[in-house]
Design an enzyme around this catalytic site. Sequence first.
Site, PDB file in Angstrom:
ATOM      1  N   CYS A 121       0.861  -1.182   0.000  1.00  0.00           N
ATOM      2  CA  CYS A 121       0.000   0.000   0.000  1.00  0.00           C
ATOM      3  C   CYS A 121       0.897   1.231   0.000  1.00  0.00           C
ATOM      4  O   CYS A 121       2.114   1.113  -0.148  1.00  0.00           O
ATOM      5  CB  CYS A 121      -0.992  -0.008   1.166  1.00  0.00           C
ATOM      6  SG  CYS A 121      -0.264   0.170   2.811  1.00  0.00           S
ATOM      7  N   ASP A 174      -7.944   3.296   1.648  1.00  0.00           N
ATOM      8  CA  ASP A 174      -7.041   3.649   2.740  1.00  0.00           C
ATOM      9  C   ASP A 174      -7.863   4.146   3.932  1.00  0.00           C
ATOM     10  O   ASP A 174      -8.588   5.131   3.822  1.00  0.00           O
ATOM     11  CB  ASP A 174      -6.077   4.740   2.272  1.00  0.00           C
ATOM     12  CG  ASP A 174      -4.942   4.982   3.235  1.00  0.00           C
ATOM     13  OD1 ASP A 174      -5.030   4.533   4.393  1.00  0.00           O
ATOM     14  OD2 ASP A 174      -3.956   5.619   2.828  1.00  0.00           O
ATOM     15  N   ASN A 190       2.544   1.455   4.067  1.00  0.00           N
ATOM     16  CA  ASN A 190       2.855   0.208   4.773  1.00  0.00           C
ATOM     17  C   ASN A 190       2.608   0.315   6.277  1.00  0.00           C
ATOM     18  O   ASN A 190       3.320  -0.285   7.078  1.00  0.00           O
ATOM     19  CB  ASN A 190       4.292  -0.251   4.469  1.00  0.00           C
ATOM     20  CG  ASN A 190       4.602  -1.676   4.895  1.00  0.00           C
ATOM     21  OD1 ASN A 190       5.720  -1.976   5.295  1.00  0.00           O
ATOM     22  ND2 ASN A 190       3.636  -2.561   4.810  1.00  0.00           N
ATOM     23  N   CYS A 231      -1.078   0.731   7.259  1.00  0.00           N
ATOM     24  CA  CYS A 231      -2.506   0.443   7.440  1.00  0.00           C
ATOM     25  C   CYS A 231      -2.913  -0.836   6.704  1.00  0.00           C
ATOM     26  O   CYS A 231      -2.995  -1.906   7.295  1.00  0.00           O
ATOM     27  CB  CYS A 231      -3.375   1.609   6.961  1.00  0.00           C
ATOM     28  SG  CYS A 231      -3.197   3.122   7.938  1.00  0.00           S
ATOM     29  N   ARG A 232      -3.144  -0.726   5.416  1.00  0.00           N
ATOM     30  CA  ARG A 232      -3.720  -1.829   4.652  1.00  0.00           C
ATOM     31  C   ARG A 232      -2.782  -3.008   4.463  1.00  0.00           C
ATOM     32  O   ARG A 232      -3.162  -4.160   4.722  1.00  0.00           O
ATOM     33  CB  ARG A 232      -4.202  -1.323   3.289  1.00  0.00           C
ATOM     34  CG  ARG A 232      -5.305  -0.303   3.400  1.00  0.00           C
ATOM     35  CD  ARG A 232      -5.592   0.387   2.083  1.00  0.00           C
ATOM     36  NE  ARG A 232      -4.492   1.284   1.724  1.00  0.00           N
ATOM     37  CZ  ARG A 232      -4.403   1.938   0.580  1.00  0.00           C
ATOM     38  NH1 ARG A 232      -5.343   1.790  -0.342  1.00  0.00           N
ATOM     39  NH2 ARG A 232      -3.394   2.754   0.347  1.00  0.00           N
ATOM     40  N   SER A 233      -1.572  -2.767   3.987  1.00  0.00           N
ATOM     41  CA  SER A 233      -0.688  -3.900   3.682  1.00  0.00           C
ATOM     42  C   SER A 233      -0.245  -4.685   4.914  1.00  0.00           C
ATOM     43  O   SER A 233      -0.163  -5.916   4.849  1.00  0.00           O
ATOM     44  CB  SER A 233       0.494  -3.478   2.806  1.00  0.00           C
ATOM     45  OG  SER A 233       1.264  -2.461   3.402  1.00  0.00           O
TER      46      SER A 233
END
Length: 158
Positions: free
Chosen positions: A13, A130, A16, A18-20
């Site tokens: 993301c 995000d 690196n 939050c999402r990933s």
Amino acid sequence: MAAASGKSVLFVCLGNICRSPIAEAVFRKMATDSGVVDKWVIDSGATSDWNIGSFPDARGLACLRRHGIDSDHRARQVTKQDFESFDYILCMDESNLSDLKRKANSIKNLKAKIELLGSYDPENELIIQDPYYGSDKDFETVYEQCVRCCSVFLEKNS
């Protein structure tokens, strides 16, 4: 970097944090629970260099803990070597995809298949938004999408 006679996946993301890292932790738990974690190299990274060395967002870590998942990940930026060593680079949105494909154009020994993680979503939610400027509910939505997508991805690659 790839596991001996195994497979490898890098979740990506923007920052690196939050999402990933959520996707990485979810996939690692699924692979562990399925007894195949030793057959995988699993990591996550960022397209940007903004958060290198940082822990994931506290809201994301709290969301993972609510689901019985821990993470000790530290943010890192995607490297040239990642494109050469990972089988899959799975990203969260069109901006990540565009950045990764642009970087991949300069890689001679490109190995990685670069895709949206959402392309594995059985509910066809292609983009994982995000949650950084959102609420705990937004982190929960990311978690749920990652669970759906990672489950299908693992099933297709087992």
